[in-house]
Enzyme design. Structure first.
Site, PDB file in Angstrom:
ATOM      1  N   CYS A  69       0.809  -1.231   0.000  1.00  0.00           N
ATOM      2  CA  CYS A  69       0.000   0.000   0.000  1.00  0.00           C
ATOM      3  C   CYS A  69       0.837   1.273   0.000  1.00  0.00           C
ATOM      4  O   CYS A  69       0.309   2.352  -0.258  1.00  0.00           O
ATOM      5  CB  CYS A  69      -0.950  -0.003   1.193  1.00  0.00           C
ATOM      6  SG  CYS A  69      -2.087  -1.377   1.100  1.00  0.00           S
ATOM      7  N   HIS A  83      -3.628   6.990   2.685  1.00  0.00           N
ATOM      8  CA  HIS A  83      -4.028   5.711   2.076  1.00  0.00           C
ATOM      9  C   HIS A  83      -5.423   5.364   2.602  1.00  0.00           C
ATOM     10  O   HIS A  83      -5.715   5.536   3.778  1.00  0.00           O
ATOM     11  CB  HIS A  83      -3.013   4.640   2.473  1.00  0.00           C
ATOM     12  CG  HIS A  83      -3.419   3.261   2.087  1.00  0.00           C
ATOM     13  ND1 HIS A  83      -3.790   2.940   0.796  1.00  0.00           N
ATOM     14  CD2 HIS A  83      -3.533   2.125   2.816  1.00  0.00           C
ATOM     15  CE1 HIS A  83      -4.109   1.658   0.751  1.00  0.00           C
ATOM     16  NE2 HIS A  83      -3.965   1.139   1.961  1.00  0.00           N
ATOM     17  N   ASN A  91     -10.498  -0.070  -0.582  1.00  0.00           N
ATOM     18  CA  ASN A  91      -9.037  -0.013  -0.571  1.00  0.00           C
ATOM     19  C   ASN A  91      -8.515  -0.543  -1.910  1.00  0.00           C
ATOM     20  O   ASN A  91      -8.596  -1.737  -2.177  1.00  0.00           O
ATOM     21  CB  ASN A  91      -8.518  -0.864   0.602  1.00  0.00           C
ATOM     22  CG  ASN A  91      -7.007  -0.833   0.733  1.00  0.00           C
ATOM     23  OD1 ASN A  91      -6.308  -0.344  -0.149  1.00  0.00           O
ATOM     24  ND2 ASN A  91      -6.514  -1.382   1.828  1.00  0.00           N
TER      25      ASN A  91
HETATM   26  O1  UT7 Z   1      -4.180  -1.485   3.217  1.00  0.00           O
HETATM   27  C1  UT7 Z   1      -3.382  -2.345   3.952  1.00  0.00           C
HETATM   28  C2  UT7 Z   1      -3.481  -2.061   5.386  1.00  0.00           C
HETATM   29  N1  UT7 Z   1      -4.717  -2.565   5.900  1.00  0.00           N
HETATM   30  C3  UT7 Z   1      -5.373  -1.891   6.837  1.00  0.00           C
HETATM   31  O2  UT7 Z   1      -4.966  -0.826   7.226  1.00  0.00           O
HETATM   32  C4  UT7 Z   1      -6.598  -2.563   7.422  1.00  0.00           C
HETATM   33  C5  UT7 Z   1      -6.553  -2.456   8.941  1.00  0.00           C
HETATM   34  N2  UT7 Z   1      -7.636  -3.167   9.640  1.00  0.00           N
HETATM   35  C6  UT7 Z   1      -8.925  -2.805   9.549  1.00  0.00           C
HETATM   36  O3  UT7 Z   1      -9.285  -1.918   8.797  1.00  0.00           O
HETATM   37  C7  UT7 Z   1      -9.917  -3.481  10.475  1.00  0.00           C
HETATM   38  O4  UT7 Z   1      -9.204  -4.214  11.436  1.00  0.00           O
HETATM   39  C8  UT7 Z   1     -10.916  -4.437   9.742  1.00  0.00           C
HETATM   40  C9  UT7 Z   1     -11.900  -3.617   8.934  1.00  0.00           C
HETATM   41  C10 UT7 Z   1     -10.152  -5.402   8.851  1.00  0.00           C
HETATM   42  C11 UT7 Z   1     -11.716  -5.214  10.772  1.00  0.00           C
HETATM   43  O5  UT7 Z   1     -12.387  -4.307  11.654  1.00  0.00           O
HETATM   44  P1  UT7 Z   1     -12.277  -4.504  13.241  1.00  0.00           P
HETATM   45  O6  UT7 Z   1     -13.110  -3.471  13.840  1.00  0.00           O
HETATM   46  O7  UT7 Z   1     -10.813  -4.530  13.585  1.00  0.00           O
HETATM   47  O8  UT7 Z   1     -12.938  -5.893  13.436  1.00  0.00           O
HETATM   48  P2  UT7 Z   1     -12.350  -7.193  14.152  1.00  0.00           P
HETATM   49  O9  UT7 Z   1     -11.380  -7.865  13.236  1.00  0.00           O
HETATM   50  O10 UT7 Z   1     -11.918  -6.846  15.522  1.00  0.00           O
HETATM   51  O11 UT7 Z   1     -13.649  -8.059  14.247  1.00  0.00           O
HETATM   52  C12 UT7 Z   1     -14.751  -7.667  15.091  1.00  0.00           C
HETATM   53  C13 UT7 Z   1     -15.882  -8.642  14.844  1.00  0.00           C
HETATM   54  C14 UT7 Z   1     -15.452 -10.097  14.861  1.00  0.00           C
HETATM   55  O12 UT7 Z   1     -16.502 -10.860  15.441  1.00  0.00           O
HETATM   56  P3  UT7 Z   1     -16.430 -11.360  16.966  1.00  0.00           P
HETATM   57  O13 UT7 Z   1     -15.187 -12.165  17.066  1.00  0.00           O
HETATM   58  O14 UT7 Z   1     -16.388 -10.094  17.781  1.00  0.00           O
HETATM   59  O15 UT7 Z   1     -17.700 -12.132  17.118  1.00  0.00           O
HETATM   60  C15 UT7 Z   1     -15.327 -10.446  13.407  1.00  0.00           C
HETATM   61  O16 UT7 Z   1     -15.517 -11.823  13.156  1.00  0.00           O
HETATM   62  O17 UT7 Z   1     -16.414  -8.410  13.540  1.00  0.00           O
HETATM   63  C16 UT7 Z   1     -16.482  -9.648  12.824  1.00  0.00           C
HETATM   64  N3  UT7 Z   1     -16.321  -9.369  11.411  1.00  0.00           N
HETATM   65  C17 UT7 Z   1     -17.379  -9.101  10.625  1.00  0.00           C
HETATM   66  N4  UT7 Z   1     -18.698  -9.027  10.863  1.00  0.00           N
HETATM   67  C18 UT7 Z   1     -19.513  -8.724   9.845  1.00  0.00           C
HETATM   68  C19 UT7 Z   1     -15.190  -9.300  10.672  1.00  0.00           C
HETATM   69  N5  UT7 Z   1     -15.493  -9.013   9.410  1.00  0.00           N
HETATM   70  C20 UT7 Z   1     -16.839  -8.875   9.345  1.00  0.00           C
HETATM   71  C21 UT7 Z   1     -17.734  -8.580   8.315  1.00  0.00           C
HETATM   72  N6  UT7 Z   1     -19.052  -8.511   8.606  1.00  0.00           N
HETATM   73  N7  UT7 Z   1     -17.336  -8.341   7.050  1.00  0.00           N
END
Ligand code: UT7
Length: 332
Positions: free
Chosen positions: A116, A256, A286
């Site tokens: 990225c 980004h 993204n």
């Molecule tokens: O460009 C390269 C660099 N990349 C980035 O900068 C991305 C950085 N990370 C992020 O943007 C975020 O971490 C994500 C968008 C990938 C995830 O968001 P989050 O708020 O960190 O969610 P999480 O991974 O902590 O997950 C929270 C909950 C989980 O469920 P439980 O374990 O709390 O029951 C996940 O399973 O959200 C669930 N979850 C979803 N639920 C509905 C994860 N993806 C989804 C989804 N829909 N698509």
């Protein structure tokens, strides 16, 4: 020190026609429009669906449009750099293929892979060729067909990414404008959090790697999130301090576009108002190497000669950094 500086003189982008909305994703994986919107800020993304088309097809359209916009022919280009994590093929470089498709014959070209951060790394690399005085027209194109490496059964990643290409032309200026300073860093330890498991020399493609779905983006979202905020904010604040720039001196931050919450947190650490931040994640998701030029292209009409612009990125590697530019033209 050279008196010549490198500056962006034109921008053009290409977005494939097909639009994948959050409500369509609701039908593909266990997710909701509400989760995607509130956790990422993304509403839709463009996807290249045509059979047999790849990153170079989008890149070539962006570059062709760029040259037309600037009114120059392909033979005037001295160098083309393509930054991508989704090359058409492992080799040759996608930059070579784009050059061929556009008819750029009197230049050399190569790819840069810094995930990225590819666009900011490439921009500064390109600026050094211009500053040398030997090169007059350098194209940097950020292009990714992310849909080719996304697992559309994995809700944690498939909602995040889109496809696009966006190109910038760099030319010399003797005014005190253009690319002024940069701070870049990388840390390969970060690979454990963000990588593709197979397909490289360590684990070449096999039936097993395909069955294990190892040819897709693997991301530990939370770990990447925290480091993205901390590192983008740190380098952006550092480049401002180093160059005696206050938050009021900044016309635009161009971050980004990986997550709306990351963008807002970085802007806040820099003391910026939301109207000082370029944002288009809601429309494109993204697009990896294309996010930053895609923002500049969309906001081109709002940019004025002399504006201070900070570009910042964080991504796979880990790679990250910030660039300070003084914008060099008013849009017509
Ligand atoms: O460009 C390269 C660099 N990349 C980035 O900068 C991305 C950085 N990370 C992020 O943007 C975020 O971490 C994500 C968008 C990938 C995830 O968001 P989050 O708020 O960190 O969610 P999480 O991974 O902590 O997950 C929270 C909950 C989980 O469920 P439980 O374990 O709390 O029951 C996940 O399973 O959200 C669930 N979850 C979803 N639920 C509905 C994860 N993806 C989804 C989804 N829909 N698509």
């Amino acid at each position: 020190m050279s008196r010549i500086k490198a500056t962006i003189t034109a921008l053009e982008s290409h977005l494939p026609d097909y639009i994948l909305t959050n409500s369509e994703l609701e039908k593909m994986v266990e997710t909701t429009e509400e989760w995607i919107s509130t956790r990422t800020g993304i509403k839709k993304r463009h996807i290249l669906r045509e059979e047999g088309k790849g990153t170079s097809d989008m890149g070539a359209k962006a570059v062709k449009g760029l040259l037309e916009k600037r009114g120059i022919g392909p033979d005037e280009v001295d160098l083309l750099i393509c930054c991508t994590v989704t090359p058409d093929m492992k080799f040759p470089a996608t930059a070579n293929i784009i050059s061929d498709k556009v008819g750029i014959k009197k230049a050399f070209s190569y790819d840069i892979n810094a995930a990225c951060s590819g666009f900011i790394y490439s921009l500064v690399t390109a600026s050094k060729f211009i500053e040398s005085g030997e090169y007059k027209k350098v194209v940097v194109v950020g292009a990714d067909k992310m849909s080719s490496i996304i697992d559309y059964t994995d809700r944690q990643t498939c909602v995040l990414f889109g496809d696009a290409a966006s190109a910038a032309l760099l030319e010399p200026t003797e005014e005190n404008l253009g690319i002024m300073d940069h701070i870049f860093q990388s840390d390969g330890f970060g690979r454990i959090h963000l990588h593709m498991k197979a397909g490289g020399s360590v684990k070449p493609p096999s039936y097993e790697t395909i069955d294990a779905r190892e040819h897709y983006v693997y991301q530990e979202g939370q770990a990447v999130f925290k480091l993205a905020v901390a590192n983008m904010a740190d380098v952006s604040v550092e480049i401002m301090k180093k160059n005696n720039l206050d938050s009021d001196d900044i016309s635009f931050l161009v971050p980004h576009q990986a997550n709306m919450r990351i963008i807002e947190a970085v802007g806040k650490r820099m003391g910026l108002d939301k109207k000082q931040i370029m944002i288009n994640i809601h429309r494109y998701g993204n697009t990896t190497n294309a996010t930053i030029p895609l923002c500049l292209w969309e906001y081109e009409n709002q940019l004025k000669k002399g504006d201070n612009v900070i570009l910042t990125a964080f991504g796979g590697g880990f790679t990250w950094g910030a660039v300070w530019m003084k914008w060099s033209y008013d849009s017509k």
